[in-house]
Write an enzyme that holds these catalytic residues in place. Structure first.
Site, PDB file in Angstrom:
ATOM      1  N   LYS A   1     -67.945 -42.824  50.185  1.00  0.00           N
ATOM      2  CA  LYS A   1     -68.831 -41.953  49.506  1.00  0.00           C
ATOM      3  C   LYS A   1     -69.180 -42.333  48.178  1.00  0.00           C
ATOM      4  CE  LYS A   1     -68.647 -37.004  48.098  1.00  0.00           C
ATOM      5  NZ  LYS A   1     -67.489 -35.811  48.376  1.00  0.00           N
TER       6      LYS A   1
ATOM      7  N   SER B   1     -69.984 -32.024  50.043  1.00  0.00           N
ATOM      8  CA  SER B   1     -70.675 -32.978  49.167  1.00  0.00           C
ATOM      9  C   SER B   1     -70.593 -34.331  50.014  1.00  0.00           C
ATOM     10  CB  SER B   1     -70.314 -33.244  47.822  1.00  0.00           C
ATOM     11  OG  SER B   1     -68.822 -33.471  47.906  1.00  0.00           O
TER      12      SER B   1
ATOM     13  N   SER C   1     -65.509 -30.229  51.172  1.00  0.00           N
ATOM     14  CA  SER C   1     -66.581 -31.377  51.312  1.00  0.00           C
ATOM     15  C   SER C   1     -66.517 -32.418  52.275  1.00  0.00           C
ATOM     16  CB  SER C   1     -66.705 -32.122  49.761  1.00  0.00           C
ATOM     17  OG  SER C   1     -67.233 -31.108  48.908  1.00  0.00           O
TER      18      SER C   1
END
EC number: 3.5.1.99
Length: 557
Positions: free
Chosen positions: A131, A206, A230
């Site tokens: 990420k 996210s 997330s």
């Protein structure tokens, strides 16, 4: 004349500021495109030099199968890495999903070093996606914000170092929403990431770039982070398995975030099956992790708990009493509950205590223990992404205005009145104390029912674009377990049916307010898309959580 000149000067300065921001964003996009071109050339060169590589076969293997073949030598790390690099580029060439923001070019050097090592770690030769905000040496961690674009990291984060020590090869970084405080996946630098299963839908966030890349076949294992769901939300929206561990089992470092928290954030794995998550956790909970981060309890992965077949006593609920589940969410729990019961497990009804208090007081005020001041400061000098505007406009209201609006709107729409009051009456220390009291009460109820684990709904199916930023309070199903700091995982168990879609027409929600109407609109048009459930265990019991997830996966597939 003076006033006109002053006004013109202000307008000009604003225009110049925006132009400068846009130039930085354009430069970042050019850098990304060059990185992806470099990756494409490397993959193409390998294919030309090794025409016999069975790319389709490599990409079809599960992570456990891949790890075994790499360890025994029947597959080479090169064939695996370049097969996945080729798949990523194939996804990006057509701009199908727009999920990759950088190529970690040092992966080729790491590959050469790996071949010379005698000791093969648990993840030897496994390519991994990372990420955006997790630091990788020589690369930026943008957070979807222009202000961080020039800040190249000088060293890998702890989790990346541990992954490399276990033989894994981080090879790409993935997209996120601006500031990461949204469960869509869009920022003005790299654009909107799409759900590979349906381009009209969000991949969640996210960790949405991770969800999209893994679901699209471009990665076999990804590392995301979770503060309100997330990891779990993109796993749900994209039909993946994902695990949010207990907070300090894999630490979410302060340098990795853009807002001040009184809610525990955590890093965790995302993959296509539960065994992959278990292998990743086993690899991460090693001596190298405990050496690099002494705050992580030195407790290795307990394989015996994960492989146990002992019948479980399972608490369950079909709705949390805050946001009414979509028809497919409710059906997923009902069907999974019956399968578990038929398999010999004991199912016990459970209701989370004081859910309104948890969302309004402990989560909403806890996630911004500084009244969102640091978040607002981070976005200064940036352009706010349209998908974040409705949230962000709330965050930057003066404290007095928030309180007045909360009082006025409380009788009308309870959800917005708590969202508008992010500054709250509770300070960070008070939130922490109240959270511990709530946690003790929750555990006492759990113990009284003698539960091993809990089965509960997972928000879904995948939202239509633009709705996540307007439905932040719908994360009540996931953020509960961030407040409690319990391990929680997601397993896809079904797909949306036409009957679900028909039943959705009669959805009213708990309050009948605009947010209930929005949820209905958000999940419309999802026939055939994945529906997941959430599996929860007590703190530090990741192995039991994964064992329960594996049981659910086995019974529903």
């Amino acid at each position: 004349a003076l006033l006109c000149s002053s006004a013109a000067a202000v307008v000009l300065l604003k225009w110049l500021g925006r132009r400068q921001i846009q130039q930085k964003m354009e430069e970042a996009r050019r850098t990304r495109d060059l990185a992806l071109e470099r990756m494409e050339k490397a993959a193409r060169r390998f294919k030309q030099e090794n025409p016999g590589t069975q790319t389709a076969h490599v990409l079809s293997l599960t992570m456990v199968e891949l790890a075994e073949k790499l360890k025994e030598g029947s597959l080479s790390p090169e064939s695996v890495l370049y097969s996945y690099m080729g798949k990523v580029k194939a996804l990006e060439v057509t701009r199908e999903v727009n999920c990759v923001i950088d190529f970690i070019h040092s992966c080729e050097d790491q590959l050469q070093k790996l071949k010379k090592q005698k000791d093969k770690g648990l993840l030897y030769g496994i390519p991994i996606s990372i990420k955006d905000h997790i630091n990788c040496k020589g690369h930026i961690s943008s957070g979807g914000l222009v202000k961080f674009l020039g800040q190249v990291k000088e060293e890998d984060s702890v989790i990346v170092q541990v992954l490399k020590s276990q033989g894994a090869i981080p090879f790409v970084k993935t997209n996120i929403p601006q500031t990461m405080i949204n469960y869509d996946c869009s920022n003005l630098i790299f654009g909107q990431t799409l759900n590979p299963l349906n381009h009209q839908k969000s991949p969640g966030g996210s960790s949405g770039g991770e969800g999209a890349l893994i679901a699209g076949g471009g990665s076999i294992l990804g590392i995301g982070s979770d503060v309100a769901g997330s990891i779990r939300l993109p796993s749900s929206f994209c039909g993946l398995c994902g695990l949010k561990p207990t907070g300090n089992r894999i630490r979410y470092l302060p340098t990795d975030r853009t807002f001040v928290l009184a809610v525990t954030g955590v890093l965790g794995p995302m993959a296509r099956d539960v065994d992959s998550l278990a292998l990743c956790m086993k690899a991460l909970l090693c001596e190298e992790m405990f050496r690099l981060d002494p705050t992580v309890p030195p407790v290795p992965f307990d394989e015996e708990v994960y492989t146990s077949s002992k019948p479980l006593r399972i608490g369950y609920y079909e709705a949390d009493g805050y946001f009414q589940p979509s028809p497919s969410m409710k059906r997923a729990i009902q069907q999974t509950r019956k399968l578990l019961q038929d398999a010999g497990h004991t199912l016990v009804p459970f209701a989370p205590p004081k859910i309104d208090y948890m969302v309004d007081e402990l989560f909403t005020r806890g996630i911004f223990s500084d009244g969102a001041a640091h978040l607002v400061d981070c976005v200064k000098g940036d352009i706010v992404d349209p998908n974040l505007k409705s949230q962000f406009n709330t965050y930057r209201l003066p404290g007095l205005v928030k309180r007045i609006l909360a009082i006025i709107l409380k009788p009308i729409v309870s959800v917005w009145s708590c969202l508008v009051c992010v500054i709250g009456n509770l300070q960070s220390g008070e939130v922490s104390v109240c959270r511990e009291v709530y946690r003790t009460e929750f555990i006492a109820k759990w113990r009284k029912l003698r539960l091993d684990v809990i089965l509960c709904p997972m928000l879904g199916p995948a939202f239509n674009h633009g709705y996540a930023g307007k439905l932040f309070a719908a994360t009540s199903y996931t953020n509960l377990y961030n407040v409690l700091n319990f391990p929680a995982g997601v397993v896809p168990v079904s797909t949306v049916t036409r009957a679900d879609e028909e039943e959705l027409k009669h959805y009213r929600g708990h309050y009948g307010d605009p947010w209930d109407k929005r949820l209905k609109e958000a999940v419309e048009g999802a026939v055939g898309l994945p529906v997941a459930v959430q599996c929860v265990a007590l703190p530090w019991q990741e192995e039991l959580c994964l064992r329960f997830m594996k049981e659910v996966e086995t019974l529903t597939h």
